[in-house]
Design a protein around this motif. Structure first.
Motif, PDB file in Angstrom:
ATOM      1  N   ILE A 133       0.839  -1.200   0.000  1.00 20.94           N
ATOM      2  CA  ILE A 133       0.000   0.000   0.000  1.00 20.94           C
ATOM      3  C   ILE A 133       0.874   1.250   0.000  1.00 20.94           C
ATOM      4  N   ASN A 134       1.950   1.239   0.806  1.00 20.92           N
ATOM      5  CA  ASN A 134       2.874   2.376   0.825  1.00 20.92           C
ATOM      6  C   ASN A 134       3.578   2.572  -0.516  1.00 20.92           C
ATOM      7  N   ILE A 135       4.085   1.494  -1.068  1.00 12.13           N
ATOM      8  CA  ILE A 135       4.778   1.585  -2.357  1.00 12.13           C
ATOM      9  C   ILE A 135       3.836   2.148  -3.411  1.00 12.13           C
ATOM     10  N   ASP A 136       2.619   1.656  -3.418  1.00 12.31           N
ATOM     11  CA  ASP A 136       1.620   2.112  -4.383  1.00 12.31           C
ATOM     12  C   ASP A 136       1.293   3.590  -4.193  1.00 12.31           C
ATOM     13  N   SER A 137       1.119   4.013  -2.973  1.00 11.84           N
ATOM     14  CA  SER A 137       0.689   5.396  -2.718  1.00 11.84           C
ATOM     15  C   SER A 137       1.804   6.414  -2.906  1.00 11.84           C
ATOM     16  N   SER A 142       9.226   2.629 -11.192  1.00 13.66           N
ATOM     17  CA  SER A 142       9.434   3.214 -12.524  1.00 13.66           C
ATOM     18  C   SER A 142       8.295   2.796 -13.452  1.00 13.66           C
ATOM     19  N   PRO A 143       8.126   3.488 -14.577  1.00 12.58           N
ATOM     20  CA  PRO A 143       7.026   3.158 -15.493  1.00 12.58           C
ATOM     21  C   PRO A 143       7.023   1.701 -15.985  1.00 12.58           C
ATOM     22  N   VAL A 144       8.172   1.054 -15.995  1.00  9.84           N
ATOM     23  CA  VAL A 144       8.240  -0.353 -16.417  1.00  9.84           C
ATOM     24  C   VAL A 144       8.573  -1.262 -15.231  1.00  9.84           C
ATOM     25  N   GLY A 145       8.358  -0.731 -14.017  1.00 14.27           N
ATOM     26  CA  GLY A 145       8.810  -1.414 -12.822  1.00 14.27           C
ATOM     27  C   GLY A 145       7.952  -2.567 -12.351  1.00 14.27           C
ATOM     28  N   LEU A 146       8.599  -3.419 -11.547  1.00 14.36           N
ATOM     29  CA  LEU A 146       7.953  -4.566 -10.913  1.00 14.36           C
ATOM     30  C   LEU A 146       8.139  -4.499  -9.407  1.00 14.36           C
ATOM     31  N   LEU A 164      -0.426  -0.367  -9.050  1.00 16.65           N
ATOM     32  CA  LEU A 164       0.147  -1.701  -9.180  1.00 16.65           C
ATOM     33  C   LEU A 164      -0.931  -2.724  -9.489  1.00 16.65           C
ATOM     34  N   VAL A 165      -0.603  -3.634 -10.426  1.00 13.90           N
ATOM     35  CA  VAL A 165      -1.534  -4.705 -10.769  1.00 13.90           C
ATOM     36  C   VAL A 165      -0.808  -6.048 -10.684  1.00 13.90           C
ATOM     37  N   PHE A 166      -1.548  -7.060 -10.336  1.00 13.92           N
ATOM     38  CA  PHE A 166      -1.050  -8.428 -10.214  1.00 13.92           C
ATOM     39  C   PHE A 166      -0.590  -8.941 -11.580  1.00 13.92           C
ATOM     40  N   VAL A 167       0.586  -9.585 -11.609  1.00 23.29           N
ATOM     41  CA  VAL A 167       1.118 -10.174 -12.838  1.00 23.29           C
ATOM     42  C   VAL A 167       1.212 -11.688 -12.732  1.00 23.29           C
ATOM     43  N   ASP A 168       1.765 -12.163 -11.619  1.00 25.21           N
ATOM     44  CA  ASP A 168       2.044 -13.592 -11.504  1.00 25.21           C
ATOM     45  C   ASP A 168       2.196 -13.964 -10.033  1.00 25.21           C
ATOM     46  N   GLU A 169       2.013 -15.254  -9.766  1.00 24.24           N
ATOM     47  CA  GLU A 169       2.220 -15.774  -8.422  1.00 24.24           C
ATOM     48  C   GLU A 169       2.786 -17.177  -8.564  1.00 24.24           C
ATOM     49  N   ARG A 170       3.825 -17.467  -7.796  1.00 27.47           N
ATOM     50  CA  ARG A 170       4.457 -18.783  -7.818  1.00 27.47           C
ATOM     51  C   ARG A 170       4.577 -19.284  -6.388  1.00 27.47           C
ATOM     52  N   ARG A 171       4.288 -20.564  -6.203  1.00 28.45           N
ATOM     53  CA  ARG A 171       4.369 -21.180  -4.878  1.00 28.45           C
ATOM     54  C   ARG A 171       5.547 -22.137  -4.815  1.00 28.45           C
ATOM     55  N   TYR A 172       6.262 -22.065  -3.684  1.00 24.57           N
ATOM     56  CA  TYR A 172       7.392 -22.934  -3.403  1.00 24.57           C
ATOM     57  C   TYR A 172       7.218 -23.419  -1.966  1.00 24.57           C
ATOM     58  N   GLY A 173       6.466 -24.491  -1.783  1.00 25.35           N
ATOM     59  CA  GLY A 173       6.144 -24.972  -0.441  1.00 25.35           C
ATOM     60  C   GLY A 173       5.252 -23.956   0.260  1.00 25.35           C
ATOM     61  N   VAL A 176       5.382 -18.009  -1.055  1.00 22.02           N
ATOM     62  CA  VAL A 176       4.747 -17.530  -2.285  1.00 22.02           C
ATOM     63  C   VAL A 176       5.492 -16.296  -2.767  1.00 22.02           C
ATOM     64  N   ILE A 177       5.751 -16.254  -4.049  1.00 22.98           N
ATOM     65  CA  ILE A 177       6.322 -15.063  -4.688  1.00 22.98           C
ATOM     66  C   ILE A 177       5.205 -14.450  -5.518  1.00 22.98           C
ATOM     67  N   THR A 178       4.829 -13.221  -5.179  1.00 22.67           N
ATOM     68  CA  THR A 178       3.803 -12.491  -5.920  1.00 22.67           C
ATOM     69  C   THR A 178       4.485 -11.355  -6.660  1.00 22.67           C
ATOM     70  N   ILE A 179       4.184 -11.227  -7.947  1.00 22.64           N
ATOM     71  CA  ILE A 179       4.788 -10.191  -8.779  1.00 22.64           C
ATOM     72  C   ILE A 179       3.696  -9.240  -9.243  1.00 22.64           C
ATOM     73  N   LEU A 180       3.952  -7.961  -9.043  1.00 25.82           N
ATOM     74  CA  LEU A 180       3.033  -6.911  -9.499  1.00 25.82           C
ATOM     75  C   LEU A 180       3.822  -5.978 -10.425  1.00 25.82           C
ATOM     76  N   ARG A 181       3.130  -5.310 -11.307  1.00 25.21           N
ATOM     77  CA  ARG A 181       3.787  -4.336 -12.176  1.00 25.21           C
ATOM     78  C   ARG A 181       3.053  -3.014 -12.070  1.00 25.21           C
ATOM     79  N   ARG A 182       3.767  -1.992 -12.456  1.00 22.92           N
ATOM     80  CA  ARG A 182       3.157  -0.669 -12.460  1.00 22.92           C
ATOM     81  C   ARG A 182       2.234  -0.537 -13.664  1.00 22.92           C
ATOM     82  N   THR A 183       1.141   0.133 -13.465  1.00 27.32           N
ATOM     83  CA  THR A 183       0.240   0.435 -14.559  1.00 27.32           C
ATOM     84  C   THR A 183      -0.147   1.905 -14.476  1.00 27.32           C
ATOM     85  N   ASP A 184      -0.303   2.543 -15.590  1.00 30.22           N
ATOM     86  CA  ASP A 184      -0.717   3.947 -15.610  1.00 30.22           C
ATOM     87  C   ASP A 184      -2.096   4.105 -16.212  1.00 30.22           C
ATOM     88  N   GLU A 185      -2.858   3.020 -16.202  1.00 29.74           N
ATOM     89  CA  GLU A 185      -4.207   3.042 -16.788  1.00 29.74           C
ATOM     90  C   GLU A 185      -5.188   3.707 -15.841  1.00 29.74           C
TER      91      GLU A 185
END
Length: 185
Positions: A133-137, A142-146, A164-173, A176-185
């Motif tokens: 929430i802090n990072i988003d606010s 960067s414009p192409v950032g993750l 920020l919008v959700f891109v991908d999620e991977r589970r390892y036991g 969980v690694i959640t990846i979000l990207r910046r969006t300017d929409e």
């Protein structure tokens, strides 16, 4: 713990002594960097840095610069020691002793933006959600950032985010690694 790829491949880094930590497993870090692909020239921010393993791995793989943020004196000393032992030039990193939840508010004044922000907060405390929430606010991606969040499988990240919008999620036991990207929409 070892660096997995790049200039410092197979070199060891130390873990902070006397600090309760849950270091990212090598297999998870390797999978994450395989997902990221080419990070040459990217600016990295590692929040809750611990040993600095993610940022050091990024520097090893030719990231332009890494900023390490942790509130533990022992972690900061370990990061400095790890970077020194690898011979990383001072121009490639910045180390900040600060609360990771408060850091985005400080850095926004400097108009700094990062291409990859990695956070691995303590489990079970909603820290990942609060930090997102802090990072988003504060608009520090960067414009192409993750934004990459390592969290426990039961830690919910659900938050209303504007940039920020959700891109991908991977589970390892249990991890969980959640990846979000910046969006300017």
């Amino acid at each position: 713990m070892r660096i997995i790829g790049g200039e410092f491949k197979s070199r060891s880094i130390a873990m902070p002594k006397g600090v309760q930590m849950r270091p990212t497993q090598d297999k998870v870090r390797e999978a994450l960097f395989n997902i990221l692909g080419d990070i040459i020239g990217k600016k990295i921010l590692e929040l809750f840095a611990g040993s600095g393993a993610f940022g050091i791995e990024a520097i090893s793989r030719a990231a332009a610069r890494a900023t390490f943020v942790d509130n533990s004196f022992r972690c900061i000393q370990t990061i400095k020691s790890n970077l020194r032992s690898l011979g990383v030039p001072d121009s490639k990193y910045n180390i900040v002793k600060a609360d990771a939840l408060k850091f985005p508010a400080k850095i926004v004044r400097a108009c700094e933006k990062y291409d990859i922000i990695f956070l691995d907060p303590p489990y079970y405390r909603d820290m990942a959600k609060k930090c997102l929430i802090n990072i988003d606010s504060y608009d520090i991606v960067s414009p192409v950032g993750l934004v990459i969040v390592e969290h426990f499988k039961k830690d919910a990240l659900g938050a209303e985010l504007e940039r920020l919008v959700f891109v991908d999620e991977r589970r390892y036991g249990d991890t969980v690694i959640t990846i979000l990207r910046r969006t300017d929409e």
